[in-house]
Scaffold this motif. Structure first.
Motif, PDB file in Angstrom:
ATOM      1  N   ILE A 124       0.835  -1.209   0.000  1.00  0.00           N
ATOM      2  CA  ILE A 124       0.000   0.000   0.000  1.00  0.00           C
ATOM      3  C   ILE A 124       0.870   1.260   0.000  1.00  0.00           C
ATOM      4  N   ASN A 125       2.053   1.188   0.625  1.00  0.00           N
ATOM      5  CA  ASN A 125       2.937   2.351   0.656  1.00  0.00           C
ATOM      6  C   ASN A 125       3.500   2.645  -0.730  1.00  0.00           C
ATOM      7  N   PHE A 126       3.941   1.608  -1.432  1.00  0.00           N
ATOM      8  CA  PHE A 126       4.485   1.774  -2.784  1.00  0.00           C
ATOM      9  C   PHE A 126       3.411   2.327  -3.720  1.00  0.00           C
ATOM     10  N   ALA A 127       2.220   1.724  -3.668  1.00  0.00           N
ATOM     11  CA  ALA A 127       1.136   2.176  -4.547  1.00  0.00           C
ATOM     12  C   ALA A 127       0.753   3.617  -4.248  1.00  0.00           C
ATOM     13  N   GLY A 128       0.763   3.970  -2.960  1.00  0.00           N
ATOM     14  CA  GLY A 128       0.446   5.340  -2.592  1.00  0.00           C
ATOM     15  C   GLY A 128       1.501   6.325  -3.069  1.00  0.00           C
ATOM     16  N   ALA A 129       2.757   5.952  -2.927  1.00  0.00           N
ATOM     17  CA  ALA A 129       3.857   6.835  -3.327  1.00  0.00           C
ATOM     18  C   ALA A 129       3.826   7.139  -4.820  1.00  0.00           C
ATOM     19  N   TYR A 130       3.400   6.163  -5.624  1.00  0.00           N
ATOM     20  CA  TYR A 130       3.356   6.347  -7.072  1.00  0.00           C
ATOM     21  C   TYR A 130       1.942   6.621  -7.592  1.00  0.00           C
ATOM     22  N   SER A 131       0.997   6.819  -6.674  1.00  0.00           N
ATOM     23  CA  SER A 131      -0.400   7.059  -7.056  1.00  0.00           C
ATOM     24  C   SER A 131      -0.869   6.035  -8.085  1.00  0.00           C
ATOM     25  N   ALA A 132      -0.559   4.786  -7.807  1.00  0.00           N
ATOM     26  CA  ALA A 132      -0.884   3.700  -8.735  1.00  0.00           C
ATOM     27  C   ALA A 132      -2.356   3.299  -8.597  1.00  0.00           C
ATOM     28  N   PRO A 133      -2.993   2.939  -9.702  1.00  0.00           N
ATOM     29  CA  PRO A 133      -4.417   2.582  -9.673  1.00  0.00           C
ATOM     30  C   PRO A 133      -4.664   1.178  -9.113  1.00  0.00           C
ATOM     31  N   ALA A 134      -4.688   1.080  -7.804  1.00  0.00           N
ATOM     32  CA  ALA A 134      -4.862  -0.213  -7.145  1.00  0.00           C
ATOM     33  C   ALA A 134      -5.992  -0.140  -6.124  1.00  0.00           C
ATOM     34  N   ILE A 135      -6.664  -1.249  -5.929  1.00  0.00           N
ATOM     35  CA  ILE A 135      -7.656  -1.385  -4.860  1.00  0.00           C
ATOM     36  C   ILE A 135      -7.223  -2.563  -4.007  1.00  0.00           C
ATOM     37  N   PHE A 136      -6.976  -2.294  -2.739  1.00  0.00           N
ATOM     38  CA  PHE A 136      -6.512  -3.322  -1.807  1.00  0.00           C
ATOM     39  C   PHE A 136      -7.659  -3.705  -0.868  1.00  0.00           C
ATOM     40  N   PHE A 137      -8.076  -4.966  -0.930  1.00  0.00           N
ATOM     41  CA  PHE A 137      -9.136  -5.438  -0.046  1.00  0.00           C
ATOM     42  C   PHE A 137      -8.554  -6.207   1.139  1.00  0.00           C
ATOM     43  N   VAL A 138      -9.098  -5.908   2.315  1.00  0.00           N
ATOM     44  CA  VAL A 138      -8.846  -6.718   3.500  1.00  0.00           C
ATOM     45  C   VAL A 138     -10.189  -7.314   3.905  1.00  0.00           C
ATOM     46  N   GLN A 139     -10.350  -8.614   3.701  1.00  0.00           N
ATOM     47  CA  GLN A 139     -11.584  -9.276   4.095  1.00  0.00           C
ATOM     48  C   GLN A 139     -11.423  -9.733   5.548  1.00  0.00           C
ATOM     49  N   ASN A 140     -11.911  -8.902   6.431  1.00  0.00           N
ATOM     50  CA  ASN A 140     -11.722  -9.123   7.866  1.00  0.00           C
ATOM     51  C   ASN A 140     -12.778 -10.092   8.392  1.00  0.00           C
ATOM     52  N   ASN A 141     -12.392 -11.372   8.505  1.00  0.00           N
ATOM     53  CA  ASN A 141     -13.318 -12.343   9.086  1.00  0.00           C
ATOM     54  C   ASN A 141     -12.967 -12.652  10.546  1.00  0.00           C
ATOM     55  N   TYR A 142     -12.139 -11.785  11.109  1.00  0.00           N
ATOM     56  CA  TYR A 142     -11.897 -11.688  12.558  1.00  0.00           C
ATOM     57  C   TYR A 142     -10.968 -12.736  13.165  1.00  0.00           C
ATOM     58  N   PHE A 143     -10.628 -13.784  12.434  1.00  0.00           N
ATOM     59  CA  PHE A 143      -9.830 -14.834  13.071  1.00  0.00           C
ATOM     60  C   PHE A 143      -8.619 -15.293  12.264  1.00  0.00           C
ATOM     61  N   ALA A 144      -8.362 -14.701  11.076  1.00  0.00           N
ATOM     62  CA  ALA A 144      -7.281 -15.214  10.248  1.00  0.00           C
ATOM     63  C   ALA A 144      -7.406 -16.746  10.217  1.00  0.00           C
ATOM     64  N   ILE A 145      -6.345 -17.470  10.517  1.00  0.00           N
ATOM     65  CA  ILE A 145      -6.479 -18.922  10.612  1.00  0.00           C
ATOM     66  C   ILE A 145      -7.155 -19.298  11.926  1.00  0.00           C
ATOM     67  N   SER A 146      -6.710 -18.688  13.015  1.00  0.00           N
ATOM     68  CA  SER A 146      -7.335 -18.962  14.318  1.00  0.00           C
ATOM     69  C   SER A 146      -7.113 -17.841  15.325  1.00  0.00           C
ATOM     70  N   VAL A 147      -6.277 -16.858  14.992  1.00  0.00           N
ATOM     71  CA  VAL A 147      -5.925 -15.796  15.937  1.00  0.00           C
ATOM     72  C   VAL A 147      -6.919 -14.632  15.829  1.00  0.00           C
ATOM     73  N   PRO A 148      -7.598 -14.264  16.908  1.00  0.00           N
ATOM     74  CA  PRO A 148      -8.546 -13.148  16.873  1.00  0.00           C
ATOM     75  C   PRO A 148      -7.867 -11.858  16.425  1.00  0.00           C
ATOM     76  N   VAL A 149      -8.606 -11.036  15.686  1.00  0.00           N
ATOM     77  CA  VAL A 149      -8.011  -9.832  15.120  1.00  0.00           C
ATOM     78  C   VAL A 149      -7.489  -8.895  16.201  1.00  0.00           C
ATOM     79  N   GLU A 150      -8.120  -8.878  17.367  1.00  0.00           N
ATOM     80  CA  GLU A 150      -7.660  -7.982  18.442  1.00  0.00           C
ATOM     81  C   GLU A 150      -6.310  -8.395  19.013  1.00  0.00           C
ATOM     82  N   LYS A 151      -5.882  -9.643  18.720  1.00  0.00           N
ATOM     83  CA  LYS A 151      -4.548 -10.063  19.133  1.00  0.00           C
ATOM     84  C   LYS A 151      -3.510  -9.854  18.031  1.00  0.00           C
ATOM     85  N   GLN A 152      -3.985  -9.447  16.856  1.00  0.00           N
ATOM     86  CA  GLN A 152      -3.078  -9.187  15.743  1.00  0.00           C
ATOM     87  C   GLN A 152      -2.631  -7.726  15.705  1.00  0.00           C
TER      88      GLN A 152
END
Length: 360
Positions: free
Chosen positions: A177-205
């Motif tokens: 995201i930093n590289f794309a921002g620095a070059y104003s590159a046409p990108a869309i970055f999705f974070v699909q937050n399902n809260y547990f990754a493999i098993s770790v709760p997001v609040e512990k990440q």
């Protein structure tokens, strides 16, 4: 400093258009979709839910290899893909095969990808996409590079990539995201937050209250979206795409969603880290149920229409797995020949050795 942080976090409110009861709660942001578009979104979500159910069954039968369930995340996946154009470039993670299918990947090839067959990665020439990335977060740096290439070629297109909440803990996430921002590159970055990754709760990440706010450090636009609301996901993606092709830079979109099944079918047991109460809470937010209520209220959907989609999906899946079964088995020589454009000496020797073995 505390007040500065709180000020930033307070700006990332969850964007929603369609609530759990299928009611429009944000009329001014309602996307310009025709009745046929709305029905097509519903059709795709129902079809993909059946595909997920059948893929799980096929995996358990030993007829598929690696598989990451998608039920619960249809609005996030398909609402975003529906806002894209054919010239856009997809860089999916391993759970994002549905987006590839609706972007043009034949279903039988999706099954071959799961089996590790090389033909599953030989995408149609007119399809702009990379194979699903298995390395967590690596697709973010790739997407930044693809987006810069799109910009340098002067194309009106975007690079779109996906990761889960666990991916934001990887260095590649910020680098991308930093590289794309620095070059104003046409990108869309999705974070699909399902809260547990493999098993770790997001609040512990992370100590961050939202994952969308991580966009601030990279100097790019960010938004948190109700990922069970297909209309909100579509609208947010459409806005991000328009910004990108108009030279306004990348966007980070966090979709709040939930996978109803395990992380993958490779032995994960979600009952060890998720409660029944939590599962029940998210089932009430089901993206398909939500859109169904909305469409039924508008007399645009019926049980009969849904059953037709279900039967169509079952039939097409049956035909696709049959076609996958009919493909020539992958050999060791296939693997060696597809690895390099020009083989090194040691592999040339091995290639001849295996050609002799396979000829017997």
């Amino acid at each position: 400093m505390k007040h500065v942080l709180e000020s930033v976090e307070s700006q990332f409110e969850t964007f929603q258009i369609l609530n759990e009861d299928g009611e429009i709660v944000n009329k001014e942001e309602m996307p310009d979709l025709s009745d046929d578009d709305l029905k097509e979104l519903m059709r795709r979500m129902v079809y993909t839910r059946i595909l997920d159910q059948r893929s799980i069954a096929l995996n358990r039968q030993g007829r598929l290899g690696f598989y990451a369930p998608t039920a619960g995340q249809e609005a996030s996946q398909l609402g975003s893909q529906f806002a894209l154009e054919k010239e856009d470039f997809l860089l999916p993670a391993y759970r994002d095969v549905p987006q590839l299918i609706w972007q043009g990947l034949p279903l039988y090839q999706a099954f071959l990808f799961s089996r590790g067959h090389f033909h599953g990665n030989q995408f149609p020439d007119e399809m702009n996409a990379l194979s699903p990335q298995i390395i967590i977060g690596a697709q973010y740096t790739q997407a930044a590079g693809v987006a810069l290439g799109i910009k340098k070629r002067g194309k009106k297109a975007v690079a779109v990539t996906y990761t889960g909440d666990g991916g934001t803990s990887q260095g590649d996430f910020y680098e991308g995201i930093n590289f794309a921002g620095a070059y104003s590159a046409p990108a869309i970055f999705f974070v699909q937050n399902n809260y547990f990754a493999i098993s770790v709760p997001v609040e512990k990440q992370t100590a961050a209250k939202t994952l969308a706010q991580k966009s601030v450090a990279a100097g790019i636009e960010g938004i948190q979206v109700d990922g069970m609301d297909v209309l909100a996901v579509y609208a947010a993606t459409k806005h991000a795409r328009e910004r990108a092709i108009n030279g306004e830079g990348p966007t980070l979109i966090e979709t709040l969603t939930y996978r109803y099944g395990p992380h993958t079918m490779a032995g994960d047991d979600p009952t060890r880290y998720r409660t029944d109460d939590l599962d029940n809470e998210w089932e009430k937010k089901d993206p398909i149920v939500r859109l169904r209520k909305f469409l039924e209220e508008k007399n645009l959907w019926s049980e009969e229409e849904e059953n037709k989609v279900i039967e169509q999906a079952k039939d097409e899946i049956k035909q696709a797995i049959k076609k996958a079964d009919e493909q020539p088995k992958q050999t060791v020589t296939n693997l060696i020949e597809n690895m390099f454009a020009e083989l090194p000496i040691n592999l040339k020797e091995q290639l001849e050795e295996y050609k002799e073995k396979e000829s017997k």
